[in-house]
Design a protein around this motif. Structure first.
Motif, short mmCIF file in Angstrom:
data_model
loop_
_atom_site.label_atom_id
_atom_site.label_comp_id
_atom_site.label_asym_id
_atom_site.label_seq_id
_atom_site.Cartn_x
_atom_site.Cartn_y
_atom_site.Cartn_z
N LEU A 13 -9.46 7.98 -3.93
CA LEU A 13 -9.35 8.42 -2.55
C LEU A 13 -9.42 7.27 -1.56
CD1 LEU A 13 -11.75 11.53 -2.64
CD2 LEU A 13 -9.33 11.38 -3.29
N ARG A 14 -8.64 7.40 -0.49
CA ARG A 14 -8.70 6.50 0.66
C ARG A 14 -8.71 7.36 1.92
NH1 ARG A 14 -8.48 3.27 -3.14
NH2 ARG A 14 -7.48 1.23 -3.21
N PHE A 15 -9.76 7.22 2.72
CA PHE A 15 -9.81 7.91 4.03
C PHE A 15 -9.20 7.00 5.09
CE2 PHE A 15 -13.27 10.13 1.82
CZ PHE A 15 -12.94 11.46 2.11
N ASP A 16 -8.31 7.56 5.89
CA ASP A 16 -7.62 6.81 6.95
C ASP A 16 -7.06 5.50 6.38
OD1 ASP A 16 -7.99 8.79 8.78
OD2 ASP A 16 -9.76 7.89 9.72
N ASP A 17 -7.43 4.38 6.97
CA ASP A 17 -6.91 3.10 6.50
C ASP A 17 -7.97 2.30 5.73
OD1 ASP A 17 -4.45 3.57 7.74
OD2 ASP A 17 -5.20 2.83 9.67
N LYS A 46 -7.06 11.55 7.90
CA LYS A 46 -6.16 11.74 6.76
C LYS A 46 -6.82 11.24 5.48
CE LYS A 46 -3.62 7.37 7.18
NZ LYS A 46 -2.29 6.72 7.33
N LEU A 47 -6.32 11.74 4.38
CA LEU A 47 -6.84 11.38 3.06
C LEU A 47 -5.66 11.12 2.13
CD1 LEU A 47 -9.17 11.17 0.97
CD2 LEU A 47 -8.89 13.62 0.58
N ALA A 48 -5.64 9.93 1.53
CA ALA A 48 -4.63 9.59 0.52
C ALA A 48 -5.25 9.75 -0.86
CB ALA A 48 -4.12 8.17 0.73
N VAL A 49 -4.58 10.53 -1.72
CA VAL A 49 -5.08 10.80 -3.07
C VAL A 49 -4.15 10.11 -4.07
CG1 VAL A 49 -5.70 12.56 -4.76
CG2 VAL A 49 -5.98 13.02 -2.31
N ASP A 103 2.08 4.85 -10.90
CA ASP A 103 3.13 4.46 -9.97
C ASP A 103 3.61 5.62 -9.11
OD1 ASP A 103 3.13 1.85 -10.82
OD2 ASP A 103 4.65 2.15 -12.36
N ALA A 104 3.02 6.78 -9.27
CA ALA A 104 3.41 7.93 -8.45
C ALA A 104 2.97 7.73 -7.01
CB ALA A 104 2.80 9.21 -9.02
N ASP A 105 3.75 8.27 -6.09
CA ASP A 105 3.34 8.24 -4.69
C ASP A 105 2.02 8.96 -4.51
OD1 ASP A 105 5.58 6.87 -3.82
OD2 ASP A 105 6.73 8.70 -3.48
N PRO A 106 1.16 8.51 -3.62
CA PRO A 106 -0.08 9.25 -3.36
C PRO A 106 0.23 10.53 -2.58
CG PRO A 106 0.14 7.45 -1.81
CD PRO A 106 1.27 7.28 -2.79
N ALA A 107 -0.62 11.50 -2.75
CA ALA A 107 -0.55 12.70 -1.91
C ALA A 107 -1.36 12.43 -0.65
CB ALA A 107 -1.11 13.91 -2.66
N VAL A 108 -0.73 12.49 0.50
CA VAL A 108 -1.40 12.19 1.77
C VAL A 108 -1.64 13.50 2.51
CG1 VAL A 108 -1.30 10.94 3.95
CG2 VAL A 108 -0.35 9.91 1.87
#
Length: 246
Positions: free
Chosen positions: A148-152, A198-201, A213-218
């Motif tokens: 997980l990544r929150f915001d930036d 926002k949250l990037a998974v 290598d899959a795109d993250p779900a944002v």
């Protein structure tokens, strides 16, 4: 001469009787060895059905309304934490199974064709629920924990290793896996708290090193979502109740 003949005849009779007795014993032994044995029978193997992915949780583990969704499809170069996400959509529930740990073909990691939903929950306090649904046509494995990544944010949210399941959760098409996020410490012991938008998974490979290598779900988070330095995330679980135990 008469005596000699009588003894000879008696000896001959005795020899014949001994031979007949030996033959009878051998026949009896052969008959016993060749006797039929009871046939063995084997019961047909049965397979227990996989448990349902959506467990019937109590009031303390009922997700609140107002969730958000992100999707991931296809593969590109390894994405960064703030890379572009895919569109929004709805999710469906399903059943998750535990993959065998040995002797089975390696299943591709989830990430290429999935949908991820974030739902705030009322209890446990300061928690959110991630639902990962396989939207593809082939099974995929929810390895390890979501990254997980929150915001930036530059650093990934720490993983609660005590939540590691006994086996990898494998998702058939339409099935779902779950992970819970502790957003902030209930006792206020976290620091550098603030609202996030926002949250990037990202998705872990089988090795657990880096991400696929899959795109993250944002996902666009609900307004007012608060997090601090005590935030953690669980490993993927096969049921909602298992995820919300942590």
């Amino acid at each position: 001469m008469r005596t000699f003949r009588t003894r000879t005849t008696a000896a001959a009779v005795t020899a014949v009787l001994a031979a007949l007795s030996l033959t009878a014993c051998q026949n009896d032994d052969a008959s016993g060895a060749a006797g039929p044995s009871a046939p063995a029978s084997a019961a047909p193997a049965t397979t227990a059905p996989a448990p349902g992915g959506s467990a019937a949780g109590g009031a303390s583990r009922t997700p609140a309304t107002g969730g958000a969704t992100g999707t991931s499809g296809g593969t590109t170069a390894r994405p960064s934490a703030d890379g572009p996400g895919a569109g929004k959509g709805s999710t469906t529930g399903g059943a998750a199974t535990k993959a065998p740990s040995e002797g089975a073909p390696v299943t591709e990691p989830c990430g290429a064709d999935v949908k991820v939903t974030y739902t705030p929950v009322s209890r446990p306090l300061n928690h959110g629920l991630l639902t990962l649904t396989n939207t593809g046509s082939q099974p995929c494995a929810a390895y390890h924990a979501p990254l997980l990544r929150f915001d930036d944010g530059q650093a990934a949210t720490p993983v609660n290793d005590s939540s590691r399941p006994q086996a990898v959760v494998t998702l058939s098409p339409g099935a779902a896996a779950y992970a819970s996020i502790t957003l902030a410490a209930a006792d206020g012991s976290g620091s550098d708290g603030g609202t996030v938008r926002k949250l990037a998974v990202h998705f872990a490979p089988r090795s657990g090193e880096g991400s696929t290598d899959a795109d993250p779900a944002v996902i666009a988070l609900p307004s007012g979502t608060y997090t601090d330095t005590s935030a953690t995330v669980t490993h993927w679980q096969s049921s909602m109740d298992d995820a919300l135990m942590y």
